[in-house]
Design a protein around this motif. Sequence first.
Motif, mmCIF file in Angstrom:
data_model
loop_
_atom_site.group_PDB
_atom_site.id
_atom_site.type_symbol
_atom_site.label_atom_id
_atom_site.label_comp_id
_atom_site.label_asym_id
_atom_site.label_seq_id
_atom_site.Cartn_x
_atom_site.Cartn_y
_atom_site.Cartn_z
ATOM 1 N N ILE A 16 -11.506 11.450 -74.423
ATOM 2 C CA ILE A 16 -10.447 12.018 -73.598
ATOM 3 C C ILE A 16 -9.205 11.156 -73.689
ATOM 4 N N VAL A 17 -8.076 11.834 -73.610
ATOM 5 C CA VAL A 17 -6.791 11.153 -73.687
ATOM 6 C C VAL A 17 -6.425 10.594 -72.318
ATOM 7 N N ASN A 18 -5.799 9.434 -72.287
ATOM 8 C CA ASN A 18 -5.308 8.894 -71.014
ATOM 9 C C ASN A 18 -4.391 9.911 -70.348
ATOM 10 N N GLY A 19 -4.461 9.967 -69.025
ATOM 11 C CA GLY A 19 -3.576 10.889 -68.324
ATOM 12 C C GLY A 19 -4.137 11.261 -66.972
ATOM 13 N N SER A 20 -3.459 12.155 -66.283
ATOM 14 C CA SER A 20 -3.875 12.604 -64.951
ATOM 15 C C SER A 20 -4.535 13.966 -65.064
ATOM 16 N N TYR A 21 -5.641 14.130 -64.335
ATOM 17 C CA TYR A 21 -6.410 15.360 -64.426
ATOM 18 C C TYR A 21 -6.827 15.832 -63.043
ATOM 19 N N ASN A 22 -6.871 17.145 -62.867
ATOM 20 C CA ASN A 22 -7.569 17.731 -61.726
ATOM 21 C C ASN A 22 -9.025 17.929 -62.118
ATOM 22 N N VAL A 23 -9.901 17.862 -61.122
ATOM 23 C CA VAL A 23 -11.335 17.899 -61.420
ATOM 24 C C VAL A 23 -11.998 19.055 -60.675
ATOM 25 N N THR A 24 -12.796 19.835 -61.384
ATOM 26 C CA THR A 24 -13.657 20.827 -60.755
ATOM 27 C C THR A 24 -15.072 20.633 -61.292
ATOM 28 N N ALA A 25 -16.028 21.284 -60.648
ATOM 29 C CA ALA A 25 -17.422 21.100 -61.055
ATOM 30 C C ALA A 25 -18.176 22.406 -60.991
ATOM 31 N N THR A 26 -19.194 22.503 -61.829
ATOM 32 C CA THR A 26 -20.125 23.631 -61.762
ATOM 33 C C THR A 26 -21.522 23.032 -61.794
ATOM 34 N N VAL A 27 -22.145 22.961 -60.611
ATOM 35 C CA VAL A 27 -23.479 22.382 -60.498
ATOM 36 C C VAL A 27 -24.335 23.344 -59.683
ATOM 37 N N ASN A 28 -25.358 23.879 -60.296
ATOM 38 C CA ASN A 28 -26.231 24.834 -59.604
ATOM 39 C C ASN A 28 -26.850 24.220 -58.355
ATOM 40 N N GLY A 29 -26.749 24.968 -57.235
ATOM 41 C CA GLY A 29 -27.393 24.511 -56.005
ATOM 42 C C GLY A 29 -26.494 23.670 -55.115
ATOM 43 N N TYR B 95 -26.888 11.328 -50.652
ATOM 44 C CA TYR B 95 -28.010 10.445 -50.989
ATOM 45 C C TYR B 95 -27.484 9.494 -52.060
ATOM 46 N N ALA B 96 -27.038 8.328 -51.615
ATOM 47 C CA ALA B 96 -26.275 7.417 -52.470
ATOM 48 C C ALA B 96 -27.003 7.125 -53.777
ATOM 49 N N ASN B 97 -26.275 7.330 -54.858
ATOM 50 C CA ASN B 97 -26.722 7.025 -56.223
ATOM 51 C C ASN B 97 -27.771 7.994 -56.770
ATOM 52 N N LEU B 98 -28.147 9.022 -56.022
ATOM 53 C CA LEU B 98 -29.079 10.014 -56.559
ATOM 54 C C LEU B 98 -28.351 10.806 -57.637
ATOM 55 N N PRO B 99 -28.792 10.700 -58.895
ATOM 56 C CA PRO B 99 -28.043 11.359 -59.977
ATOM 57 C C PRO B 99 -28.188 12.873 -59.924
ATOM 58 N N ILE B 100 -27.114 13.577 -60.241
ATOM 59 C CA ILE B 100 -27.162 15.028 -60.361
ATOM 60 C C ILE B 100 -27.814 15.345 -61.698
ATOM 61 N N ASN B 101 -28.896 16.088 -61.648
ATOM 62 C CA ASN B 101 -29.718 16.281 -62.840
ATOM 63 C C ASN B 101 -28.966 17.046 -63.936
ATOM 64 N N LYS B 102 -28.281 18.113 -63.534
ATOM 65 C CA LYS B 102 -27.664 18.966 -64.555
ATOM 66 C C LYS B 102 -26.428 19.629 -63.982
ATOM 67 N N GLY B 103 -25.370 19.717 -64.777
ATOM 68 C CA GLY B 103 -24.163 20.401 -64.319
ATOM 69 C C GLY B 103 -23.024 20.150 -65.277
ATOM 70 N N GLU B 104 -21.853 20.584 -64.875
ATOM 71 C CA GLU B 104 -20.658 20.385 -65.689
ATOM 72 C C GLU B 104 -19.503 19.956 -64.801
ATOM 73 N N MET B 105 -18.674 19.101 -65.343
ATOM 74 C CA MET B 105 -17.402 18.789 -64.717
ATOM 75 C C MET B 105 -16.311 19.230 -65.665
ATOM 76 N N ILE B 106 -15.233 19.743 -65.110
ATOM 77 C CA ILE B 106 -14.104 20.161 -65.927
ATOM 78 C C ILE B 106 -12.873 19.382 -65.489
ATOM 79 N N LEU B 107 -12.237 18.759 -66.463
ATOM 80 C CA LEU B 107 -11.009 18.020 -66.186
ATOM 81 C C LEU B 107 -9.840 18.818 -66.744
ATOM 82 N N TRP B 108 -8.886 19.083 -65.850
ATOM 83 C CA TRP B 108 -7.718 19.884 -66.228
ATOM 84 C C TRP B 108 -6.500 18.957 -66.263
ATOM 85 N N GLN B 109 -5.935 18.806 -67.453
ATOM 86 C CA GLN B 109 -4.822 17.872 -67.557
ATOM 87 C C GLN B 109 -3.622 18.408 -66.788
ATOM 88 N N LYS B 110 -3.030 17.499 -65.986
ATOM 89 C CA LYS B 110 -1.895 17.931 -65.148
ATOM 90 C C LYS B 110 -0.639 18.047 -65.997
#
Lengths: 177, 110
Positions: A16-29, B95-110
């Motif tokens: 990833i390139v240095n810079g500012s990003y907004n963050v979202t997530a998709t985690v089931n449950g 639950y401190a430090n309990l790892p999330i088993n599976k998922g995705e994070m999306i970073l949107w460059q500003k």
Amino acid sequence: MAKVITITNGTGTSDIVNGSYNVTATVNGYDNASILPTSVDITEGTNTYAFTIGATGTLTLHVTEDGTSSGTPIIGATFVRTDATGNEYGSTITTNANGDAVFDNVPYDATNAPVIYYKQTASDGDHEFDNTVQNTTLTTDTATVEIQNALGAQRTINLTDANYSGLPVESGQLSLE
Amino acid sequence: MRKITIKFMGMGACPKCQAKVTIYNLNGQKIASGYTKCGIFVFCGKDKDFYKIVFTINGITNCRTIYANSNYYPIMYQSIIFSRRVTFLLTDQFYANLPINKGEMILWQK
């Protein structure tokens, strides 16, 4: 431009390139809107960034002598959340007068819920318990698991004189802690 | 034969940056390999032949093909210089430090 990072067992990597990003997530449950922080600055010299996400389900562990919803409740049994290998996370919970101990903020999903691991760490001193890692999944936001802590087997304790083999000690007390 | 200079544009501004470079001919034979110095890699090649330049910077591998009818070839890749491998940790909020088993994070460059 969006960068997708796949998370497996708590970790994901990306170029990833240095810079500012907004963050979202998709985690089931989990509650995706609860991701924190919601923005991040990727800067030179820092190569690891930590995030957290929360869930809103409730898991009740109902402990009774016979493992049924109407059984004699066990008070003071303790539990803790774990991972699959038994590492412990978060605070211990304890059964109340109804035999209930509650894990708040656990994940749930109708079709693809994450597995929740936990183990019992103590009973009330008079009952047996299984201390191995257990697991469950929640398909709705609340669930109850029935757990049995059977009465401890009756055992005979003998106290005899150390210098006169077999001579019973007439009266006294032993404390096992 | 021709002395061919490959200039990786932008590396002069990042003196610690270095590319690992391997040159192949059209038959897949390795002609030259090594590291850039001040963003420059030099090799000898046949005039008017095609060469494949494979270069790795910050763990990212890329390639370019050149036709050797010149002594100088600039390669632009500003974004590669500054992208790097970053680790993201995702754990349970309650639950401190309990790892999330599976998922995705999306970073949107500003």
